[in-house]
Design an enzyme around this catalytic site. Structure first.
Site, short mmCIF file in Angstrom:
data_model
loop_
_atom_site.label_atom_id
_atom_site.label_comp_id
_atom_site.label_asym_id
_atom_site.label_seq_id
_atom_site.Cartn_x
_atom_site.Cartn_y
_atom_site.Cartn_z
N HIS A 172 -14.03 -4.18 37.73
CA HIS A 172 -13.93 -3.62 36.39
C HIS A 172 -13.51 -4.66 35.36
CE1 HIS A 172 -9.52 -3.71 36.27
NE2 HIS A 172 -9.55 -3.36 37.55
N GLU A 227 -8.30 1.25 43.67
CA GLU A 227 -7.46 0.08 43.90
C GLU A 227 -6.41 0.37 44.97
OE1 GLU A 227 -6.85 -2.86 44.40
OE2 GLU A 227 -6.89 -3.71 42.38
#
Length: 278
Positions: free
Chosen positions: A10, A87
């Protein structure tokens, strides 16, 4: 059977810039600079004809995936969010400075990123998630490819991602400047049963690539510095792998890495942040 995976981290958030840990507990959107990075990744990949798009359900990843999809050969592909792509969970240090994690690791006589603070996932936990998603994807694509030819979409991952089917949001369409990122040394589109985009996070991607390199013996491109392979990918960095099976999904697919942590598409838009900024 052969398919390609393009793996993208990202874009930058305010927490990345400030070197604060996000993990899973801080669902921060992209910063203005992060949107620029995401758009640049979309431009770089604009000639890649993706068949499937998967993303972490955290908004920094979803917004990055949206930017790329809006530039994917003019096709509007559904972004399928999967919680396995999140994550690493960092426990008590989420939302806190990276220096605090490093201090805890030092006090415990360990080094980042392998240190596990209280309440966090271990790196083995994260790699287990990565392996689970990878082999799920392998099985799903190879079965779909055999049954129906090359599909336009995978219908659902509802058993893993709930109702996280995500509309395109938060990003406007950009131009179609092309860079050499579309040139892969194993890219033969007619041989691919699928061309998959996966947008995720630095700590997660590190464990995925570790599985490819250490367990599946994926060779690195000759031009890549091997000392950097287990560093965290920079924001909006791109890696591409081509996975080959004989006839059925096995425990040892053949994997070729076309490129890893590529950031040339980000030249001119600003300074990259330090690695291990998750």
């Amino acid at each position: 059977m052969k398919f390609a995976i393009t793996l993208v981290r990202h874009g930058e958030t305010r927490y990345n810039k400030a070197k604060l840990l996000q993990g899973q507990g801080v669902d921060e959107p992209l910063s203005e600079f992060g949107f620029k990075q995401a758009k640049a990744a979309g431009q770089a990949l604009s000639k890649v004809r993706f068949s499937h798009v998967f993303s972490s359900d955290l908004q920094r990843a979803k917004q990055t995936a949206s930017a790329i999809v809006l530039n994917s050969c003019g096709r509007e592909l559904e972004i399928i969010c999967d919680v396995r792509l999140r994550e690493r969970k960092y426990g008590i240090v989420e939302g806190k400075p990276l220096t605090e994690l490093r201090a805890l690791a030092k006090a415990a006589g360990q080094k980042c990123p392998n240190f596990t603070p209280p309440g966090a996932e271990t790196v083995d936990d994260v790699q287990a998630r990565a392996k689970d998603f990878f082999y799920y994807l392998c099985h799903l694509l190879t079965q779909t490819g055999k049954d129906n030819g090359v599909p336009d979409q995978i219908d659902s991952t509802a058993e893993h991602s709930g109702d996280f089917h995500t509309p395109l949001e938060g990003v406007s369409s950009v131009g179609s400047n092309i860079c050499d990122i579309n040139d892969g040394n194993s890219d033969n589109a007619k041989d691919l049963i699928a061309n998959v985009l996966v947008v995720s996070h630095g700590g997660f991607m590190l464990q995925w690539i570790r599985h490819f390199v250490e367990d599946l013996k994926c060779p690195l491109p000759p031009s890549f510095d091997p000392s950097k392979v287990f560093s965290v990918c920079p924001n909006a960095g791109i890696s591409r792998f081509v996975i080959t099976f004989d006839q059925v999904v096995s425990s040892s697919p053949q994997i070729v890495c076309d490129y890893i942590y590529k950031c040339s598409h980000l030249d001119g838009i600003g300074v990259q942040q330090d690695v291990f900024s998750v």
